[in-house]
Design a protein around this motif. Structure first.
Motif, PDB file in Angstrom:
ATOM      1  N   TYR A 119       1.150  -0.862   0.086  1.00 30.44           N
ATOM      2  CA  TYR A 119       0.141  -0.131   0.448  1.00 30.44           C
ATOM      3  C   TYR A 119       0.798   1.506   0.440  1.00 30.44           C
ATOM      4  N   ASN A 120       0.705   2.100  -0.274  1.00 32.74           N
ATOM      5  CA  ASN A 120       0.898   3.776  -0.100  1.00 32.74           C
ATOM      6  C   ASN A 120       1.671   3.631   1.200  1.00 32.74           C
ATOM      7  N   ASN A 121       2.950   3.851   1.159  1.00 31.46           N
ATOM      8  CA  ASN A 121       3.921   4.012   2.453  1.00 31.46           C
ATOM      9  C   ASN A 121       3.180   3.396   3.322  1.00 31.46           C
ATOM     10  N   THR A 122       2.805   2.165   3.307  1.00 35.78           N
ATOM     11  CA  THR A 122       3.317   1.122   4.323  1.00 35.78           C
ATOM     12  C   THR A 122       4.243   0.049   3.284  1.00 35.78           C
TER      13      THR A 122
END
Length: 167
Positions: A119-122
């Motif tokens: 996921y975004n920035n995970t």
């Protein structure tokens, strides 16, 4: 080849010299360096806010225990306070720092980070958890799968996880 007679006058002296040499070499070879701990340098500032100390701690713990810590720069090269000290709220700064740490080590076969985000920035494996760590159910991503566990022991195969308790 010369065969020594036990009654030879030089034989006991040679044995003594060999024993003394053996003891001396063993003593010198097994001597520990007492000054190894004195050369430790202080890597982070000793003053600051709670957020700054937490930013320092996330990086310094990663530098010690992160699976891919060999790729991490030194403290001054990463500069967590300068990069994330102004991000509000503080927990967002912590997550951003952890994400950036997780993206440093690249897989040579693919050219992408080992913790390529789902996921975004995970990050794929590393995460922060806000709250208490005693009791309850813990969630995380381990081996690419979402995991719910009664204890953190089930999450030990994660590459890096930090529990933060803020009052």
């Amino acid at each position: 080849m010369k065969i020594y007679n036990i009654t030879d006058a030089l034989y006991p002296k040679r044995i003594k010299v060999i024993i003394i040499l053996f003891i001396a070499v063993t003593y010198i070879g097994c001597k520990k360096d007492k000054h190894a701990d004195l050369n430790e340098e202080i890597v982070s500032p000793t003053t600051g806010t709670r957020t700054e100390f937490t930013l320092d701690s996330i990086f310094l713990y990663a530098k010690q225990i992160y699976l891919w810590n060999d790729a991490l720069p030194d403290y001054s090269g990463f500069a967590p306070r300068a990069k994330y000290g102004t991000v509000e709220p503080g927990f967002s700064a912590f997550k951003n720092e952890l994400f950036d740490i997780s993206q440093i080590k690249l897989n040579h076969a693919t050219g992408k980070p080992f913790e390529m985000p789902y996921y975004n920035n995970t990050p794929k494996y590393s995460y922060l958890q806000l709250g208490r760590t005693s009791g309850g159910i813990h969630a995380g991503i381990a081996d690419g799968e979402a995991v719910l566990a009664k204890s953190t022991k089930a999450l030990l195969n994660c590459s890096f996880m930090i529990f933060i308790h803020l009052n």
